[in-house]
Enzyme design. Structure first.
Site, PDB file in Angstrom:
ATOM      1  N   THR A 192     -28.405 -13.041 -17.428  1.00 31.86           N
ATOM      2  CA  THR A 192     -29.073 -14.282 -17.070  1.00 31.86           C
ATOM      3  C   THR A 192     -29.346 -15.049 -18.355  1.00 31.86           C
ATOM      4  O   THR A 192     -29.506 -14.438 -19.404  1.00 31.86           O
ATOM      5  CB  THR A 192     -30.375 -13.995 -16.290  1.00 31.86           C
ATOM      6  OG1 THR A 192     -30.996 -15.236 -15.973  1.00 31.86           O
ATOM      7  CG2 THR A 192     -31.347 -13.133 -17.069  1.00 31.86           C
ATOM      8  N   GLU A 337     -33.811 -11.175 -12.489  1.00 36.54           N
ATOM      9  CA  GLU A 337     -34.695 -10.066 -12.861  1.00 36.54           C
ATOM     10  C   GLU A 337     -35.403  -9.453 -11.658  1.00 36.54           C
ATOM     11  O   GLU A 337     -36.051  -8.421 -11.775  1.00 36.54           O
ATOM     12  CB  GLU A 337     -35.771 -10.561 -13.850  1.00 36.54           C
ATOM     13  CG  GLU A 337     -35.232 -10.921 -15.220  1.00 36.54           C
ATOM     14  CD  GLU A 337     -34.819 -12.392 -15.336  1.00 36.54           C
ATOM     15  OE1 GLU A 337     -34.469 -12.991 -14.300  1.00 36.54           O
ATOM     16  OE2 GLU A 337     -34.840 -12.926 -16.455  1.00 36.54           O
ATOM     17  N   LYS A 445     -31.312 -26.354 -14.308  1.00 33.40           N
ATOM     18  CA  LYS A 445     -30.495 -25.678 -13.302  1.00 33.40           C
ATOM     19  C   LYS A 445     -29.637 -26.690 -12.562  1.00 33.40           C
ATOM     20  O   LYS A 445     -30.144 -27.530 -11.827  1.00 33.40           O
ATOM     21  CB  LYS A 445     -31.359 -24.892 -12.335  1.00 33.40           C
ATOM     22  CG  LYS A 445     -30.566 -23.748 -11.737  1.00 33.40           C
ATOM     23  CD  LYS A 445     -31.443 -22.671 -11.178  1.00 33.40           C
ATOM     24  CE  LYS A 445     -30.700 -21.361 -11.184  1.00 33.40           C
ATOM     25  NZ  LYS A 445     -31.315 -20.357 -10.337  1.00 33.40           N
ATOM     26  N   TRP A 450     -27.517 -22.057 -14.645  1.00 31.90           N
ATOM     27  CA  TRP A 450     -28.360 -22.456 -15.767  1.00 31.90           C
ATOM     28  C   TRP A 450     -27.593 -23.197 -16.847  1.00 31.90           C
ATOM     29  O   TRP A 450     -26.457 -22.859 -17.158  1.00 31.90           O
ATOM     30  CB  TRP A 450     -28.987 -21.236 -16.422  1.00 31.90           C
ATOM     31  CG  TRP A 450     -30.038 -20.566 -15.605  1.00 31.90           C
ATOM     32  CD1 TRP A 450     -30.010 -19.285 -15.132  1.00 31.90           C
ATOM     33  CD2 TRP A 450     -31.293 -21.105 -15.181  1.00 31.90           C
ATOM     34  NE1 TRP A 450     -31.166 -19.002 -14.457  1.00 31.90           N
ATOM     35  CE2 TRP A 450     -31.968 -20.104 -14.457  1.00 31.90           C
ATOM     36  CE3 TRP A 450     -31.909 -22.352 -15.345  1.00 31.90           C
ATOM     37  CZ2 TRP A 450     -33.227 -20.310 -13.900  1.00 31.90           C
ATOM     38  CZ3 TRP A 450     -33.156 -22.544 -14.780  1.00 31.90           C
ATOM     39  CH2 TRP A 450     -33.802 -21.535 -14.060  1.00 31.90           C
TER      40      TRP A 450
END
Ligand code: AMP
Length: 551
Positions: A192, A337, A445, A450
């Site tokens: 990420t 996460e 975003k 991202w």
């Protein structure tokens, strides 16, 4: 925080570990003839059953063993949603290795970084992504073989150590037996974007993935059943398609995997042809589909529910799908996460008598946590804020499917006082409905993916005529957010927007390049000398971006 205390009287129940291989074994045993339909790169449909999928996953696991892939080894994938990717999910994790799904839309430099950081020993890739693999292969020296997910490797040039998926499978039979090991073993790895620096890996365990899968099929979550036909539009490289390749298989739903074509027309055709009842994706995808059905005057005959998340779902999209087309929109919030699901928005009994408009408003929230996730909001000093629907604070979560540390980092290092800081700012109502109001992390975003504002600022600042630069997210009707660059020029320097934007070419993926540049005399600075991005965001929230041809 808690301590492990050994009880003098342990329970006497079987200690069967929660392992991912058990999901596919269950599906082949109980839903053996249920179909998995995949749309291939050339548009053709591939059909087979859970029984076939299990048999081929066994052969693939045999092939991995023949390649000397061992427990804990990482196996990368650069692939769309399709049956071979699903086989990899089960064969890699089922054999004790770690499937590392990679987003092919990233810049090649970032891809090479991620593959090296993960320590991938093998990389499986779609034929259509061969040019990308060719570009990154020289920088991925650890990778022992690049394996094209096709029946042959004919015509693929310039990739060293090239192997072919179907040729590897052809050498194996279905005698592979799934090993039994500790449920805390790693099973999957997803990267990420970090707010600063390079992307970070999140390493899931069999236990965390299984608990997340169990929780996510419940009625107030995704409400999945054996009668559903599930099409994950969210890519299998985006937090494991929000867990659907596990949860849909666990309940024995028919699975439709749409491949790379995610435009409104292609999706609509699959929805109708295959009788899809449930789907999931980011708002941009549903805006495309809604536009298509509206302009063509089409109706859905089976599509009943969709989960929308990854970015805030615009109320107009929710209303359009629900009111014009009768599709129930389930707004959900999650993060890489968090495996990813943390909250889902569904009503409780005491809401059922509310006027329709109040229900509508309520359903626009990001939702409430299932059993398994704890959340709280705190102020800048870490003090807990009330659940009154008004106080907004930093959202913190914890639970058995929440990350404890990033890949390669010491235990607990991602936490603050035992909680994971999401980087989102939210309110929580008295009855536990969480509503995101802002973001404290410095990211943008766009279309569910991202963009690192700090990376863009660093590139802008490297331009000789730039004194200072701030990159902010501006709301966008199609992509939810797009980057805008606000720049102070050096005294006496000339610089036009197009010249500054041209400076980004080749340095980042094309879709990362800001849509526009605004020149200002100064940027607002806070007391600690930091640029006050929230003030700039506020000032430019209605900035009209020019149409950008490359999107
Ligand atoms: P990712 O790790 O790429 O899944 O991104 C997670 C982040 O996406 C969250 O921390 C939020 O900032 C954002 N996000 C995810 N779902 C939502 C949602 N329903 N509403 C608003 N933001 C969301």
């Amino acid at each position: 925080m808690y301590q492990h205390v050994h009880s003098p009287l342990p329970g006497q129940m079987m200690r069967r570990p929660l392992l991912i291989s058990a999901i596919l074994r269950h599906a082949e045993r109980h839903f053996g003839t249920r179909e998995i339909v995949s749309r291939c790169d050339d548009g053709s449909l591939h059909r087979y059953t859970y029984r076939d999928c299990h048999a081929r996953a066994q052969r693939l696991a045999g092939a991995l063993a023949a390649l000397d892939v061992r427990m804990g080894d990482r196996v990368g994938t650069l692939a769309w949603n399709g049956y071979r990717h699903l086989e990899l999910y089960y064969a890699v994790s089922g054999s004790g290795a770690v499937i590392h799904t990679i987003n092919p839309r990233l810049h090649p430099e970032q891809l090479a970084f991620i593959i090296n950081d993960a320590g991938d020993d093998y990389l499986f890739f779609e034929r259509s992504l061969a040019p990308l693999v060719q570009a990154i292969a020289p920088h991925c020296t650890r990778v022992k073989a690049f394996i094209v997910m096709d029946k042959d490797a004919i015509g693929i040039k310039g990739i060293p150590r090239l192997a072919c998926y179907e040729e590897l499978l052809a050498e194996q039979d279905c005698s592979y037996t799934w090993p039994v090991f500790d449920e805390d073993a790693a099973c999957g790895l997803c990267y990420t974007s970090g707010t600063t620096g390079n992307p970070k890996g999140v390493l899931y365990s069999h236990r965390s993935t299984m608990l997340h899968s169990y929780a996510s099929v419940a009625p107030d979550m995704l409400n999945l059943s054996a009668r559903d036909c599930v099409m994950p539009v969210v890519p299998m490289f985006h937090v494991n398609a929000w867990g659907l390749p596990y949860s849909a298989v666990l309940v024995g739903a028919k699975l439709v995997l749409p491949g790379p074509a995610l435009d409104g027309a292609s999706l609509y055709q699959l929805f109708e042809q295959e009788g899809v009842t449930f789907s999931a994706g980011v708002p941009t995808i549903w805006l495309g589909l809604l536009n298509h059905v509206r302009t063509e005057g089409l109706r859905f005959s089976t599509f009943a529910r969709t989960v929308i998340g990854g970015s805030a779902c615009p109320p107009a999209l929710m209303d359009g799908l629900r009111e014009e087309y009768g599709v129930q929109v389930i707004h959900a919030f999650g993060m890489t996460e968090l495996s990813p699901i943390a909250t889902v928005c569904t009503l409780q009994a005491h809401h059922l008598d509310l006027p329709a408009d109040e229900q509508r408003q309520l359903l626009q929230a990001q939702g409430r946590v299932p059993f398994g996730v704890d959340m709280k909001i705190v102020d800048d000093d870490g003090a807990e804020l009330p659940w009154d629907g008004k106080a907004a604070g930093h959202l913190m979560v914890r639970g058995p499917w929440v990350a404890d540390a990033y890949f390669g980092q010491p235990p607990g290092s991602a936490l603050e006082g035992g909680w994971f800081p999401t980087g989102d700012v939210s309110t929580i109502s008295a009855d536990g409905y969480m509503r995101i109001t802002d973001r404290s992390k410095d990211l943008i975003k766009s279309g569910g993916e991202w963009i690192g504002s700090i990376d863009l600022e660093n590139i802008a600042m490297a331009h000789p005529a730039v004194q200072q630069a701030a990159c902010i997210a501006v709301p966008h009707p199609k992509w939810e957010e797009r980057p805008l660059l606000v720049v102070v020029r050096k005294a006496g320097c000339e610089l036009e927007p197009y010249a500054l934007l041209a400076h980004f070419n080749g340095k980042v993926a094309r879709w990362w390049i800001p849509d526009d540049v605004v020149f200002v005399d100064s940027l607002p600075m806070g007391p600690t000398g930091k640029i006050q991005k929230n003030r700039i965001r506020e000032q430019y929230r209605n900035h009209l971006m020019p149409a950008v041809p490359q999107l």
